[in-house]
Design an enzyme around this catalytic site. Structure first.
Site, PDB file in Angstrom:
ATOM      1  N   ARG A  86       0.814  -1.225   0.000  1.00  0.00           N
ATOM      2  CA  ARG A  86       0.000   0.000   0.000  1.00  0.00           C
ATOM      3  C   ARG A  86       0.843   1.269   0.000  1.00  0.00           C
ATOM      4  NH1 ARG A  86      -4.444  -1.985   4.369  1.00  0.00           N
ATOM      5  NH2 ARG A  86      -5.442  -3.559   3.045  1.00  0.00           N
ATOM      6  N   CYS A 128      -9.710  -1.768   5.156  1.00  0.00           N
ATOM      7  CA  CYS A 128     -11.170  -1.902   5.192  1.00  0.00           C
ATOM      8  C   CYS A 128     -11.852  -0.802   6.001  1.00  0.00           C
ATOM      9  CB  CYS A 128     -11.563  -3.274   5.717  1.00  0.00           C
ATOM     10  SG  CYS A 128     -10.633  -3.832   7.148  1.00  0.00           S
ATOM     11  N   GLY A 187     -13.739   7.028  15.200  1.00  0.00           N
ATOM     12  CA  GLY A 187     -13.518   5.790  15.946  1.00  0.00           C
ATOM     13  C   GLY A 187     -14.108   4.672  15.130  1.00  0.00           C
ATOM     14  N   HIS A 244     -17.871  -2.271   9.562  1.00  0.00           N
ATOM     15  CA  HIS A 244     -17.064  -1.256  10.231  1.00  0.00           C
ATOM     16  C   HIS A 244     -17.951  -0.035  10.452  1.00  0.00           C
ATOM     17  CE1 HIS A 244     -13.163  -3.008  10.345  1.00  0.00           C
ATOM     18  NE2 HIS A 244     -13.078  -3.179   9.052  1.00  0.00           N
ATOM     19  N   ASN A 256     -16.998  -4.847   5.953  1.00  0.00           N
ATOM     20  CA  ASN A 256     -15.546  -5.003   6.019  1.00  0.00           C
ATOM     21  C   ASN A 256     -14.976  -6.054   5.073  1.00  0.00           C
ATOM     22  OD1 ASN A 256     -17.057  -6.596   7.957  1.00  0.00           O
ATOM     23  ND2 ASN A 256     -15.091  -7.402   8.654  1.00  0.00           N
TER      24      ASN A 256
END
Length: 354
Positions: A118, A158, A181, A244, A329
Site C-alpha cells: 500500500r 477496510c 472511531g 465497520h 468489512n
C-alpha cells in the site's frame, strides 16, 4: 472456451479468499480456474482443504469444490494457468511483497487485498469511485519491474471505507480536520463475546494515513499523498459479525448546510457507476434519516455490501459536523473492493487475456 478472464486466488482457503470465491461465482467477466494456498493445503481439493472452515453465508460454489489447490509458492506453475490473480495470502509483509512482485514479473497482474504494497510509491491503492486515475502509475511500475503486462494494484484498508468516501463527497467544502472511531469485526474470538477491546494493532495508523494517499497525486512516476485533511483516529474491536462503524467529527473551511452535505452524499458517483461495472453499487452512499441508523444488522448489506451507509449527521459544539458511517468489512472493505478494482483495470485496458 469461455470468453471470461481466467482468475487465480492466492490464499484461497482463508476468510478473504473464501469471500473472493463467493463473489466471483457467476461473475460476468471473471472465472476462477485456479486456487492456491499454503503448502499444507496443496494437492487437496479445495473442498478438502477448507473442510469445515467455510465461513460464507452461501454454499461453497460447485465450480471450485474439486479444483486441486496449488502451492502458492510455485509461482510460475500457478501463473501459467491464469490471466491475473487476486491476492489474499497470509504471510509476513516482506514475504507478501516478494511473492506479489514475483507473480507480476511472470506478466500476471496482481490485485491485492493485502497491505504490504500500500505504500510502495508506484503501486496504485484505489477505491474506484474516488481515485481511478491512480491506476496510471502502473505504467511507471511496469518500467521498474521490467514487465509489459504484469503489475501489482491494491485496495486500501477496510476501515477507511466507512468515512473516506463521505469526506471525498464533501471535498468542495474543504474538510481539513477529522476524527473517527472505527470498529472491527472478529467473529471467532471468544474474548470478544460481550466485550469491547480498545486496541487494534496498526489500524489507527492505517486509518489516519491511507486516505491521504488515496487523495494524493501522481508526480514523477509515484503517488505523493495529500497533506489534508488531518485525520486522528481511535480504533476499537467490537463484537459484530460484519461491518465497520465510524463515528466521525469534521471541520470545514467553508460552511455547508446539512441539506448541502446530504445532497452531496446521495448524488456522489464515480467511474464505476458511469461505466456500470458489474460489482459497482448503483447508489454508492445512502443517507438514513432515522436517529438509530445506520445499524450493522439492518444496513451492512446495502447494495450487496458494496454501498456506504451514513446517518446521524448533526452539528457539533467543537467540530463543525459529526456523523456515523458504516461499510461492509469483507465485501466493500476487502474482496468486493478488490473485485471492483479488477473490473476497473479491465475497463481501463490493464487486465487482458494472456
Amino acid at each position: 472456451m469461455s470468453d471470461k478472464l481466467k482468475v487465480g486466488i492466492l490464499g484461497a482457503t482463508g476468510m478473504v479468499g473464501q469471500r473472493f470465491i463467493a463473489l466471483l461465482e457467476n461473475h460476468p467477466w471473471f472465472e476462477v480456474v485456479t486456487v492456491a494456498a499454503s503448502p499444507r493445503s496443496a494437492g487437496k481439493t479445495y473442498e478438502e482443504a477448507v473442510g469445515d472452515r467455510w465461513k460464507m453465508d452461501t454454499p461453497m460454489p460447485e465450480g471450485v469444490k474439486k479444483l486441486i489447490v496449488h502451492n502458492v509458492n510455485e509461482v510460475e506453475q500457478v501463473a501459467a494457468t491464469v490471466d491475473f490473480v487476486f491476492s489474499a495470502v497470509d504471510m509476513s509483509k516482506e514475504e507478501i511483497k516478494a511473492i506479489e512482485e514475483a507473480y507480476a514479473k511472470t506478466e500476471t497482474p496482481v490485485v491485492s487485498n493485502n497491505s504490504a504494497h500500500r505504500w510502495t510509491p508506484d503501486v496504485p491503492m484505489v477505491v474506484p469511485e474516488i481515485n481511478p486515475e491512480h491506476m496510471k502509475v502502473i505504467d511507471f511500475q511496469k518500467k521498474r519491474l521490467g514487465t509489459t503486462r504484469g503489475f501489482v494494484a491494491v485496495k486500501p484498508n477496510c476501515s477507511i471505507q466507512s468515512y473516506a468516501p463521505v469526506l471525498t463527497a464533501w471535498k468542495e467544502f474543504e474538510p481539513y480536520q477529522a476524527i473517527s472511531g472505527a470498529g472491527k469485526t472478529f467473529k471467532d474470538w471468544p474474548e470478544m463475546v460481550g466485550n469491547i477491546i480498545p486496541y487494534i494493532g496498526g489500524e489507527e495508523e492505517k486509518s489516519e494515513k491511507e486516505p491521504l494517499r488515496i487523495w494524493g497525486k501522481i508526480e514523477d512516476g509515484v503517488i505523493v499523498p495529500a497533506t489534508t485533511p488531518v485525520i486522528t483516529c481511535q480504533c476499537i474491536r467490537v463484537p459484530v459479525l460484519n461491518g465497520h462503524t465510524a463515528a466521525v467529527f469534521v471541520k470545514f473551511k467553508k460552511n455547508p448546510t446539512k441539506e448541502q452535505l446530504i445532497e452531496k452524499l446521495v448524488s456522489y458517483k464515480g467511474v464505476p457507476q458511469e461505466l456500470e461495472l458489474p460489482s459497482a453499487p448503483k447508489q454508492f452512499i445512502q443517507y438514513l434519516e432515522e436517529d438509530n441508523r445506520p445499524q450493522v444488522s439492518m444496513d451492512v448489506d446495502f447494495e450487496h455490501g458494496m454501498g456506504i451507509s451514513v446517518g446521524r449527521l448533526r452539528e457539533d459544539t467543537v467540530y463543525d459536523w459529526k456523523f456515523v458511517g458504516l461499510s461492509h468489512n469483507t465485501v466493500r472493505g476487502a474482496a468486493g473492493g478488490a473485485v471492483l478494482c479488477a473490473e476497473l483495470l479491465k475497463a481501463q485496458g490493464y487486465i487482458t487475456k494472456k
